[in-house]
Scaffold this active site. Structure first.
Site, PDB file in Angstrom:
ATOM      1  N   GLY A 194       0.785  -1.218   0.000  1.00 43.74           N
ATOM      2  CA  GLY A 194       0.000   0.000   0.000  1.00 43.74           C
ATOM      3  C   GLY A 194       0.817   1.268   0.000  1.00 43.74           C
ATOM      4  N   SER A 213       7.066  -5.248   6.968  1.00 39.19           N
ATOM      5  CA  SER A 213       5.830  -5.914   6.596  1.00 39.19           C
ATOM      6  C   SER A 213       5.992  -6.584   5.228  1.00 39.19           C
ATOM      7  CB  SER A 213       4.667  -4.921   6.635  1.00 39.19           C
ATOM      8  OG  SER A 213       3.425  -5.580   6.601  1.00 39.19           O
TER       9      SER A 213
END
Length: 548
Positions: free
Chosen positions: A138, A223
């Protein structure tokens, strides 16, 4: 209004002319790469350089293309070489973000494979260590959170970049696999990973022009970016190109069920092909040629993506991803046997307990659903009953706290268990950490991604009510990371210039029976990953799972 190339050149020249005459920073010169000449600019002014030493020498080169556009016939193909340029590229603005991963980028499109470089080098012969940063899902390389100026001020060349994600990064079909051919494993589904590898190869080939050492590249990510770092460690396609790796939030033991669902997860080829077929059908296409002809806006319409979200992700293809994690960890060993750092934040589960709307009954139901009523070994007590005794919930507040603590401990035990597995085949050191500092001005605790500002010492780019403690923590955190990039050891490298000395960070496992992790944030030094009974519960639970 969009500025012309001549206006970019004039603005850059005026900015350089305003710098102190004694400065000899590399960004004041045109640097030569294998693709063409590039002009950078100053990364800081006085107003934005608070708590950053050496800021006057830090330059930035933004929006450097490391591969061709991924549009048209290059959609769902490995990244292709960019055409060289003859005139000077004035690298003063970020490139577009990739579709579905726009982040803070002002624009997004399929011409998105750009990288940015921060360097305080004075010469192309400085040979500074290099950090290659992979952003989380993202995000984009333009995001303020990933600004590399604070790290570059510690004489580490910092590079971040974009890569494809979602359906653009992970689509697999038999036709795409056939296009790749036998030389490329007859595989598809890892276009985003091939972008990541291409960025690494570009840096290896060109970073000397920015004062970096191509033989000292450390891959770092958080992440989904930590998965990128781990894939660079494991993949033979980039063997020999890195000297270290840091995976923030973080690499997990293959027996941890969350390894199959969080950022490091992958699909098997059968599943990837099934959602690829569904995607073709949803877009009324019977061939890749038809899919490539569909306008970008139509393909990014998530309502037409049956595999949107968690569905499209890396594929276990035996090519970019050579084998299952369990086999790579315990049987094969990493393609790049390099010093490795990994860790987690206190509130990885998504929120501090103050935000968790959980009552006792929902907590009990969640723990029973996870652990079940089966017993383990000679014990007559079920795993669920053991879990509820070790993480009690007499009221809603305690239930929320216990739920968060349970996931915190699971993360810590999982990374520690991975470190034990690493030691069975790898010769290089492993370092693990536990971050527990909650940034000010928010109520999610030490949340997922909360360590990044501190690691990069770039608090100047995020609008929070920072305190003196925050700046001191950032100075220490960034010193550990910079030292690791310099030496493969977070303790050595001379990066820290704060009061006193850095607390010594022991490798994991520090001894045969050690269950310690390095505490960073609100304290420094070894702390236990959990209480002995909690550790045993989680290990017993892992032992009943199918390894990933």
């Amino acid at each position: 209004m969009k500025r012309s190339r001549a206006q970019h050149l004039l603005a850059s020249a005026l900015q350089i002319a305003q710098l102190p005459a004694a400065s000899a920073a590399l960004y004041q010169s045109v640097v030569q790469t294998s693709y063409g000449p590039i002009q950078g600019l100053a990364a800081f002014s006085n107003a934005t350089a608070a708590n950053i030493s050496n800021w006057q020498n830090v330059g930035v080169w933004k929006g450097i293309p490391f591969a061709a556009s991924t549009a048209g016939q290059n959609r769902w193909r490995p990244p292709q070489p960019r055409a060289a340029w003859n005139t000077t590229l004035v690298a003063s603005s970020y490139g577009p973000g990739c579709p579905t991963t726009q982040g803070e980028s002002a624009t997004a499109g399929e011409d998105c494979l750009y990288l940015n470089i921060w360097s305080a080098a004075n010469s192309t012969t400085d040979k500074l260590p290099v950090i290659l940063w992979s952003h989380p899902a993202g995000g984009s390389s333009a995001d303020a959170l990933f600004d590399g100026g604070g790290m570059a001020a510690q004489n580490v060349v910092f590079v971040n970049y974009n890569y494809r994600d979602g359906v653009f990064g992970w689509l697999a079909t038999p036709e795409l696999s056939a296009e790749m051919g036998a030389a490329n494993g007859n595989s598809s589904g890892n276009w985003g990973m091939l972008d990541q590898f291409a960025a690494l190869k570009w840096v290896h080939a060109n970073i000397a022009a920015f004062g970096g050492d191509p033989d000292r590249i450390t891959t770092v990510g958080q992440s989904a970016g930590s998965a990128a770092a781990y894939h660079m460690v494991n993949s033979p396609l980039v063997k020999g190109l890195i000297v270290g790796a840091i995976a923030e939030s973080g690499v997990r033991d293959p027996y941890d069920p969350l390894a199959a669902s969080l950022a490091e997860s992958y699909n098997n080829m059968t599943y990837s092909l099934s959602i690829g077929a569904a995607f073709l059908q949803a877009n009324n296409a019977t061939s890749i040629a038809q899919l490539r002809a569909i306008p970008l806006a139509s393909l990014t319409d998530t309502s037409s993506q049956p595999g949107s979200g968690a569905g499209f992700r890396p594929t276990l293809d035996g090519y970019a991803v050579p084998d299952k994690y369990i086999n790579t960890l315990l049987k094969i060993g990493p393609a790049n046997d390099v010093p490795f750092m990994t860790g987690n934040t206190r509130d990885e589960s998504g929120a501090d307990f103050t935000l968790t709307s959980m009552n006792v009954s929902s907590y009990v139901a969640a723990m029973q659903a996870q652990y079940g009523n089966a017993t383990f070994g000679n014990s007559s007590t079920s795993l669920a009953a053991r879990a509820l005794a070790l993480y009690p919930a007499a009221n809603a507040s305690q239930a929320a706290m216990s739920y968060n603590a349970h996931w915190r401990d699971t993360s810590l035990v999982s990374s520690w268990k991975f470190a034990l597995g690493w030691a069975t085949k790898a010769n290089s050191s492993m370092y693990t950490y536990y971050w527990d500092h909650a940034p000010p001005g928010q109520n999610q605790g030490a949340h997922h991604m909360s360590e990044i500002n501190y690691v990069f010492n770039n608090l100047y780019r995020t609008d929070l009510p920072w305190t003196a403690d925050d700046y001191a923590i950032a100075k220490t955190m960034s010193a550990y990371w910079a030292n690791f990039a310099k030496t493969g050891n977070p303790n050595l490298g001379g990066s820290y210039d704060g009061d006193g000395n850095l607390t010594w960070w022991n490798s994991t496992p520090g001894s045969a029976n050690s269950t310690a992790v390095m505490h960073v944030g609100d304290g420094w030094g070894d702390v236990p990953i959990a209480e002995p009974g909690q550790i045993q519960l989680i290990l017993d639970y892992f032992s009943e799972q199918v390894p990933f």
